[in-house]
Write a protein that holds these residues in place. Structure first.
Motif, mmCIF file in Angstrom:
data_model
loop_
_atom_site.group_PDB
_atom_site.id
_atom_site.type_symbol
_atom_site.label_atom_id
_atom_site.label_comp_id
_atom_site.label_asym_id
_atom_site.label_seq_id
_atom_site.Cartn_x
_atom_site.Cartn_y
_atom_site.Cartn_z
ATOM 1 N N LYS A 218 -4.254 15.044 17.140
ATOM 2 C CA LYS A 218 -4.819 16.047 16.232
ATOM 3 C C LYS A 218 -3.734 16.673 15.361
ATOM 4 O O LYS A 218 -3.944 16.897 14.156
ATOM 5 N N ALA A 219 -2.566 16.952 15.931
ATOM 6 C CA ALA A 219 -1.478 17.549 15.171
ATOM 7 C C ALA A 219 -1.000 16.614 14.078
ATOM 8 O O ALA A 219 -0.669 17.049 12.955
ATOM 9 N N ILE A 220 -0.941 15.320 14.365
ATOM 10 C CA ILE A 220 -0.500 14.341 13.367
ATOM 11 C C ILE A 220 -1.487 14.272 12.213
ATOM 12 O O ILE A 220 -1.104 14.366 11.041
ATOM 13 N N VAL A 221 -2.771 14.128 12.524
ATOM 14 C CA VAL A 221 -3.792 13.998 11.500
ATOM 15 C C VAL A 221 -3.960 15.289 10.703
ATOM 16 O O VAL A 221 -4.137 15.268 9.466
ATOM 17 N N ALA A 222 -3.879 16.438 11.378
ATOM 18 C CA ALA A 222 -4.023 17.727 10.700
ATOM 19 C C ALA A 222 -2.920 17.959 9.676
ATOM 20 O O ALA A 222 -3.104 18.708 8.712
ATOM 21 N N GLY B 169 -1.954 15.847 7.631
ATOM 22 C CA GLY B 169 -2.205 14.973 6.492
ATOM 23 C C GLY B 169 -1.510 13.629 6.630
ATOM 24 O O GLY B 169 -1.327 12.917 5.629
ATOM 25 N N CYS B 170 -1.169 13.259 7.845
ATOM 26 C CA CYS B 170 -0.432 12.025 8.136
ATOM 27 C C CYS B 170 -1.384 11.020 8.767
ATOM 28 O O CYS B 170 -2.148 11.349 9.652
ATOM 29 N N GLU B 171 -1.344 9.790 8.296
ATOM 30 C CA GLU B 171 -2.176 8.744 8.860
ATOM 31 C C GLU B 171 -1.631 8.322 10.214
ATOM 32 O O GLU B 171 -0.418 8.225 10.415
ATOM 33 N N LEU B 172 -2.521 8.079 11.175
ATOM 34 C CA LEU B 172 -2.125 7.651 12.506
ATOM 35 C C LEU B 172 -2.657 6.246 12.749
ATOM 36 O O LEU B 172 -3.859 6.020 12.749
ATOM 37 N N LEU B 173 -1.740 5.286 12.953
ATOM 38 C CA LEU B 173 -2.128 3.899 13.149
ATOM 39 C C LEU B 173 -1.628 3.410 14.498
ATOM 40 O O LEU B 173 -0.541 3.770 14.921
ATOM 41 N N HIS B 174 -2.424 2.566 15.163
ATOM 42 C CA HIS B 174 -2.003 2.014 16.451
ATOM 43 C C HIS B 174 -2.677 0.665 16.674
ATOM 44 O O HIS B 174 -3.613 0.298 15.965
#
Length: 256
Positions: free
Chosen positions: A245-249, A251-256
């Motif tokens: 949540k902190a990463i996405v909040a 404004g950063c895309e999260l890929l895995h």
């Protein structure tokens, strides 16, 4: 039968994980857990002590105090190999022919070299000696290496000369790794490494953070950056709900 560096590194990693939990363990306990002979274990502990990661004591070992230890490049290059390769494969969506790319000197980003060789007219600037040497074998990549101070126990060039060299370029993409991340951002164990990566970020249009799951919820003394300073965080696994949540909040895309 000769033990390979990868097998030895896996034992080293297991020893460190056990000591992070128990803080101190006897030789007997370590030998029983690892299913190895006392002589093999003794050699492992000597190597880990030389790296500054543990303290050997009579009849056992304990974790070195303080978290801000930079592991040797030889140790890091054999850690989590499959995870690092999977992470690097996910960067393809950000790559194109003719790009200029910053690569840091991390063992994770070193795994980008075979991927970049599949593109045409790629220009790379790096502070990693191993990275530059590997790219020098490619017919499609034009590689530059920074000057600077060769950091002991690593294959990294750091310091003001290295930073000034980076400031003379403008890259399409910076591909970086780190030592740990938590909900507040990402961290390095070494100030010189953090500084070089920050110069790369400032001089790139897009920045990717490559971070395997062993670095989740790990905090070190030097703050590299907040997640808002990255365009994407790429990992081999999903982080915890709070960290994701902190990463996405940010404004950063999260890929895995």
């Amino acid at each position: 039968f000769e033990v390979t560096p990868v097998v030895r590194s896996q034992r080293h990693e297991t020893i460190l994980n056990l000591l992070r939990t128990k803080k101190h363990l006897s030789m007997q306990d370590l030998s029983a857990t690892l299913f190895c002979s006392p002589s093999t274990l003794r050699r492992d502990l000597i190597e880990l002590e030389k790296m500054g990661l543990i303290h050997r004591q009579h009849g056992g070992a304990s974790l070195a105090l303080g978290a801000n230890i930079e592991y040797s490049s030889a140790f890091r290059e054999t850690e989590h190999v499959a995870a690092k390769e999977a992470i690097c494969a996910l960067t393809r969506d950000f790559l194109a022919n003719g790009m200029a790319v910053f690569l840091d000197s991390s063992s994770t980003v070193l795994r980008m070299c075979p991927i970049l060789e599949q593109y045409r007219n790629i220009t790379v600037v790096t502070n990693g000696i191993r990275t530059a040497l590997q790219l020098n074998e490619s017919a499609t990549v034009d590689a530059y290496i920074t000057g600077g101070h060769l950091k002991k126990g690593s294959t990294s060039l750091v310091g003001q000369l290295s930073a000034s060299f980076l400031d003379g370029f403008r890259a399409d993409l910076a591909i970086l790794s780190c030592r740990g991340i938590d909900t507040q951002g990402c961290y390095e164990a070494d100030q010189d490494q953090a500084s070089i990566k920050q110069h790369m970020m400032r001089n790139a249009k897009t920045t990717l953070l490559l971070c395997d799951s062993s670095k989740f919820e790990r905090t070190f003394f030097y703050k590299l950056a907040a997640f808002s300073q990255f365009d994407a965080v790429i990992s081999n696994d999903l982080p915890s709900p709070a960290l994701g949540k902190a990463i996405v909040a940010a404004g950063c895309e999260l890929l895995h």
